[in-house]
Write an enzyme that holds these catalytic residues in place. Structure first.
Site, PDB file in Angstrom:
ATOM      1  N   LYS A   1       0.416  48.571  70.213  1.00 49.57           N
ATOM      2  CA  LYS A   1       1.641  48.331  71.007  1.00 49.57           C
ATOM      3  C   LYS A   1       2.358  47.060  70.523  1.00 49.57           C
ATOM      4  O   LYS A   1       3.575  47.028  70.388  1.00 49.57           O
ATOM      5  CB  LYS A   1       1.248  48.199  72.485  1.00 49.57           C
ATOM      6  CG  LYS A   1       2.323  47.703  73.407  1.00 49.57           C
ATOM      7  CD  LYS A   1       3.449  48.698  73.559  1.00 49.57           C
ATOM      8  CE  LYS A   1       4.606  48.100  74.358  1.00 49.57           C
ATOM      9  NZ  LYS A   1       5.792  48.931  74.297  1.00 49.57           N
TER      10      LYS A   1
ATOM     11  N   LYS B   1       8.063  37.709  75.583  1.00 47.43           N
ATOM     12  CA  LYS B   1       6.603  37.667  75.774  1.00 47.43           C
ATOM     13  C   LYS B   1       5.912  38.482  74.658  1.00 47.43           C
ATOM     14  O   LYS B   1       4.939  38.040  74.055  1.00 47.43           O
ATOM     15  CB  LYS B   1       6.284  38.268  77.149  1.00 47.43           C
ATOM     16  CG  LYS B   1       4.831  38.426  77.447  1.00 47.43           C
ATOM     17  CD  LYS B   1       4.318  39.767  77.933  1.00 47.43           C
ATOM     18  CE  LYS B   1       5.153  40.918  78.160  1.00 47.43           C
ATOM     19  NZ  LYS B   1       4.488  42.172  78.468  1.00 47.43           N
TER      20      LYS B   1
END
Ligand code: NAD
Length: 358
Positions: A214, A291
């Site tokens: 991911k 992030k």
């Protein structure tokens, strides 16, 4: 006719016996979680002929209540309860899916001594612990995910990391891709559950491998969205129509999701409604992309893998959030708006400089 109401769940209020094995909990009903939980619950309800029970939980109780009200409007007989804490949710449910912002939130939900999943699990009978399945779909630090899974698995329960790709539109349509990290047996167990929320379920390897995949995918996406914004802005300055330029890119070698689905310029995709058509509301927040770029640079540092474009992109998202805080919670394609503001500011300075020299 009796109106269905949302029940609040606490140990004391659980006066109706609900088998834990028939109950699924969803914790974190934000932009993604709301849509994912809806697909999971509605399909599980149909599969179980109405026998399934559901629990929802969110730090913002209003989000969980809103979800429950919406679910009951669509399925008036559904059995759905709002848990005050993740501990209450896991006591009531054999399966729990978490979809939280990032590492600290996952730590809090799993480890909090007073309210967390792991301490609550410890207090359950051994057969309940062994039947418990935890699926975390948050994008977070690989090591934190591995630590959580190790703690849960050590107790005898099962946990996988299963972050997603596909955005809010994919969550709504039930077409997400799930990238799973965990054992082969755990993968077999979670696959039919994830199939209710997505189209593709990949087994990426052991614990943490789903997150590794991911993070690499979002590294591509984060860079790509900026370069699409640059190209669209340049094209518009060259006098091209947004829809013409987007159509050329989307049918040429520059084609990518950031241009063909998440194009940042209003009017560029006349048949679609990307976040830019809603003033960048409702997509993937810039802070969350920042992030993810941070997760990529940390892990790349640790592995000694170079990220020249990733680091540049991370700096740009950090600047967006710092210089234009109103874009922090908007979709990350608002980087286009940021670049446009920066360009306007540059040309204003240029004009000022010219008039001063005259
Ligand atoms: P969001 O901020 O909209 O939702 C997070 C939810 O978690 C909120 O409702 C919040 O109240 C809740 N929450 C926070 N702390 C909690 C706690 N301690 N206990 C219970 N609930 C808590 O975020 P999102 O956009 O839904 O993203 C969720 C995750 O999915 C993130 O890790 C993100 O990186 C990832 N993701 C998002 C997208 C997207 O397009 N939005 C796409 C792929 C992956």
């Amino acid at each position: 006719m009796m109106r269905a109401t949302v029940r609040l769940l606490s140990q004391a209020s659980r006066n109706v016996y609900t088998p834990r094995s028939h109950t699924t909990a969803f914790i974190g009903l934000g932009r993604m979680g709301f849509e994912m939980a809806y697909n999971l619950f509605s399909k599980t309800l149909v599969d179980s002929n109405g026998a399934a029970h559901f629990v929802v939980c969110d730090a913002r109780k209003e989000s969980a209540l809103r979800f429950s009200r919406n679910m009951l409007e669509q399925f008036p007989g559904a059995k759905i309860e709002v848990a005050s804490t993740p501990a209450d949710a896991i006591r009531a449910s054999q399966t729990v899916v978490t979809m939280l912002p990032s590492s600290p939130h996952v730590r809090q939900v799993y480890e909090s001594e007073a309210e967390g999943i792991i301490p609550a699990l410890r207090s359950l009978p051994s057969e309940d612990i062994h039947s418990t399945l935890c699926i975390d779909s948050t994008t977070l630090d690989v090591q934190v995910a591995r630590d959580m899974a190790a703690e849960v698995n050590k107790l005898g329960a099962t946990m996988v990391d299963a972050p997603v790709s596909g955005g809010v539109s994919g969550a709504k349509a039930g077409t997400l891709s799930f990238l799973v990290g965990g054992s082969e047996a755990a993968f077999k167990r979670v696959s039919p559950i994830l199939a209710h929320m997505g189209k593709k379920v990949f087994h990426c390897g052991p614990s943490g491998a789903g997150l590794g995949a991911k993070i690499c995918n979002n590294l591509v996406l984060g860079v790509e969205q900026i370069v699409v914004a640059e190209a669209m802005l340049l094209g518009l300055k060259l006098g091209l129509e947004p829809a013409v330029l987007a159509s050329v890119i989307n049918n040429s070698t520059g084609a990518c999701w950031s241009s063909s689905v998440n194009n940042p310029v209003p009017g560029a995709l006349p048949d679609k409604e990307p976040p830019c058509t809603r003033d960048y509301e409702g997509g993937f927040a810039t802070t969350l992309m920042l992030k993810d770029m941070g997760l990529a640079s940390e892990i790349a540092d640790a592995c000694g893998s170079p990220l020249p474009l990733g680091e540049a992109a991370e700096n740009i998202y950090a600047e967006v959030v710092k210089k234009e805080p109103q874009l922090a919670n908007k979709d990350f394609s608002s980087v286009y708006h940021y670049l446009r503001l920066a360009a306007d500011e540059e040309s204003r300075k240029g004009r000022l400089g010219q008039s001063e020299r005259m």
